[in-house]
Design a protein around this motif. Structure first.
Motif, short mmCIF file in Angstrom:
data_model
loop_
_atom_site.label_atom_id
_atom_site.label_comp_id
_atom_site.label_asym_id
_atom_site.label_seq_id
_atom_site.Cartn_x
_atom_site.Cartn_y
_atom_site.Cartn_z
N PRO A 36 0.65 3.43 -3.51
CA PRO A 36 -0.65 4.08 -3.64
C PRO A 36 -0.90 5.13 -2.56
O PRO A 36 -1.50 6.17 -2.85
CB PRO A 36 -1.64 2.92 -3.52
CG PRO A 36 -0.88 1.73 -4.01
CD PRO A 36 0.53 1.96 -3.54
N ASP A 37 -0.45 4.89 -1.34
CA ASP A 37 -0.65 5.87 -0.27
C ASP A 37 -0.03 7.22 -0.63
O ASP A 37 -0.62 8.27 -0.35
CB ASP A 37 -0.06 5.37 1.06
CG ASP A 37 -0.92 4.32 1.74
OD1 ASP A 37 -2.06 4.09 1.30
OD2 ASP A 37 -0.44 3.74 2.73
N LEU A 44 -2.30 8.85 -3.23
CA LEU A 44 -3.54 9.27 -2.59
C LEU A 44 -3.36 10.53 -1.76
O LEU A 44 -4.22 11.41 -1.76
CB LEU A 44 -4.08 8.14 -1.70
CG LEU A 44 -4.60 6.91 -2.43
CD1 LEU A 44 -4.69 5.73 -1.47
CD2 LEU A 44 -5.94 7.18 -3.10
N ARG A 88 -6.89 5.33 2.15
CA ARG A 88 -7.07 3.97 1.64
C ARG A 88 -8.53 3.63 1.33
O ARG A 88 -8.81 2.83 0.44
CB ARG A 88 -6.48 2.96 2.61
CG ARG A 88 -4.98 3.01 2.62
CD ARG A 88 -4.38 1.96 3.50
NE ARG A 88 -2.93 2.14 3.52
CZ ARG A 88 -2.14 1.63 4.42
NH1 ARG A 88 -2.64 0.90 5.40
NH2 ARG A 88 -0.85 1.84 4.36
N HIS A 123 -9.11 4.56 -2.13
CA HIS A 123 -8.48 3.61 -3.03
C HIS A 123 -9.36 2.37 -3.20
O HIS A 123 -9.59 1.91 -4.32
CB HIS A 123 -7.11 3.21 -2.48
CG HIS A 123 -6.33 2.32 -3.41
ND1 HIS A 123 -5.13 1.77 -3.06
CD2 HIS A 123 -6.57 1.88 -4.66
CE1 HIS A 123 -4.67 1.04 -4.05
NE2 HIS A 123 -5.53 1.08 -5.03
N ARG A 124 -9.88 1.84 -2.10
CA ARG A 124 -10.72 0.65 -2.19
C ARG A 124 -11.97 0.92 -3.01
O ARG A 124 -12.37 0.09 -3.83
CB ARG A 124 -11.07 0.15 -0.79
CG ARG A 124 -9.88 -0.49 -0.08
CD ARG A 124 -10.28 -1.16 1.22
NE ARG A 124 -10.66 -0.23 2.26
CZ ARG A 124 -9.82 0.30 3.13
NH1 ARG A 124 -8.55 0.01 3.11
NH2 ARG A 124 -10.27 1.13 4.06
N LEU A 157 -2.79 4.01 -9.25
CA LEU A 157 -2.78 3.39 -7.92
C LEU A 157 -2.46 1.90 -8.00
O LEU A 157 -1.76 1.36 -7.13
CB LEU A 157 -4.13 3.59 -7.22
CG LEU A 157 -4.49 5.02 -6.85
CD1 LEU A 157 -5.94 5.10 -6.39
CD2 LEU A 157 -3.54 5.56 -5.79
N SER A 158 -2.94 1.23 -9.01
CA SER A 158 -2.78 -0.22 -9.09
C SER A 158 -1.52 -0.67 -9.81
O SER A 158 -1.12 -1.83 -9.66
CB SER A 158 -4.00 -0.83 -9.80
OG SER A 158 -5.16 -0.62 -9.03
N THR A 161 0.80 -1.23 0.00
CA THR A 161 0.00 0.00 0.00
C THR A 161 0.84 1.28 0.00
O THR A 161 0.28 2.37 -0.18
CB THR A 161 -0.95 0.03 1.22
OG1 THR A 161 -0.18 -0.11 2.41
CG2 THR A 161 -1.99 -1.07 1.13
N TYR A 217 -10.92 1.22 -6.65
CA TYR A 217 -10.53 -0.09 -7.18
C TYR A 217 -11.75 -0.94 -7.51
O TYR A 217 -11.88 -1.46 -8.62
CB TYR A 217 -9.62 -0.84 -6.19
CG TYR A 217 -9.24 -2.19 -6.72
CD1 TYR A 217 -8.21 -2.31 -7.65
CD2 TYR A 217 -9.95 -3.33 -6.38
CE1 TYR A 217 -7.89 -3.54 -8.19
CE2 TYR A 217 -9.64 -4.56 -6.92
CZ TYR A 217 -8.61 -4.66 -7.82
OH TYR A 217 -8.30 -5.88 -8.38
N GLU A 231 -7.12 5.11 -10.95
CA GLU A 231 -7.09 3.68 -10.60
C GLU A 231 -5.87 3.01 -11.23
O GLU A 231 -5.19 2.21 -10.60
CB GLU A 231 -8.38 2.98 -11.03
CG GLU A 231 -8.55 1.58 -10.45
CD GLU A 231 -7.69 0.51 -11.09
OE1 GLU A 231 -7.24 -0.41 -10.36
OE2 GLU A 231 -7.45 0.57 -12.30
#
Length: 165
Positions: free
Chosen positions: A36-37, A40, A47, A50-51, A118-119, A33, A54, A115
Motif C-alpha cells: 500500500p505504501d 500511496l 499511511r 490509507h487509514r 490498497l487492501s 504496509t 480504509y 481502497e
C-alpha cells in the motif's frame, strides 16, 4: 479476556519470546504496509490517508467524530488528510440528516477503487497466513490481538454471545 493479564499466565513467557513477539509485530507491520505504501506514494499520500480511506470504506456514513475516535489523531491532523481526500474526490462529505452539524463520510467510486487496490495485497497476505496456520491458530491470533488492543476497542470485535457483544 481478563485472564490474559494474570501473572500466572505470563510466567511461561521468557524474555526472548516476548522480544521475538515484538519484533514479529514490527516486521509484519513493515511488510503488511509495503505494498500500500508504494501505491500511496504515487498519489502523494501517506499511511494516514490509507487509514482514513480504509475506515470510511468499512463504515460508510461514519461521522468525522467517529473517525477521530477510531484513529485517535488530532482534529488538525485529520482535517489536513481528510481535506486532501475530499478535494481529490476520494471521499464525499455531507451533513447529517438529523443533525446538520454532523459531517458524514463516504468513499466516492474513485475512493472505493483506491481502497480496493490498497487492501488487496493485505487481504491476500492475511488469507495466505491464515490458510497456512489453520483454524486453531487463526483463533489464537485473534485472541492475542484482542489482548493487545486497548480494552475499550475490544467490543468492536466481539462475536455474538461473547462478552462485550
Amino acid at each position: 479476556m481478563a485472564d490474559i493479564k494474570t501473572p500466572a499466565r505470563l510466567l511461561f513467557l521468557r524474555e526472548e519470546e516476548l522480544r521475538q513477539g515484538i519484533e514479529l509485530l514490527y516486521f509484519a507491520y513493515r511488510d503488511f504496509t509495503a505494498g500500500p505504501d508504494e501505491i500511496l506514494a504515487g498519489y502523494g499520500f501517506g499511511r494516514a490517508h490509507h487509514r482514513v480511506i480504509y475506515f470510511v470504506g468499512r463504515h460508510p456514513g461514519m461521522t468525522v467524530s467517529g473517525l477521530l475516535g477510531i484513529l485517535r489523531i488530532t482534529k488538525q491532523s485529520l482535517s489536513r488528510v481528510l481535506g486532501q481526500l475530499i478535494e481529490e474526490e476520494f471521499i464525499r462529505q455531507r451533513a447529517g440528516e438529523r443533525d446538520r452539524r454532523q459531517r458524514l463520510l463516504n468513499l466516492t467510486d474513485k475512493g472505493v477503487e483506491l481502497e480496493r487496490q490498497l487492501s488487496q495485497n493485505q487481504r491476500d497476505r492475511i488469507a495466505r497466513a491464515f490458510r497456512g496456520a489453520g483454524a486453531d491458530a487463526v483463533e489464537g491470533f485473534r485472541r492475542v490481538m484482542l489482548g493487545i488492543v486497548d480494552e475499550h476497542d475490544r467490543a468492536r470485535f466481539a462475536r455474538p454471545g461473547e462478552p462485550g457483544a
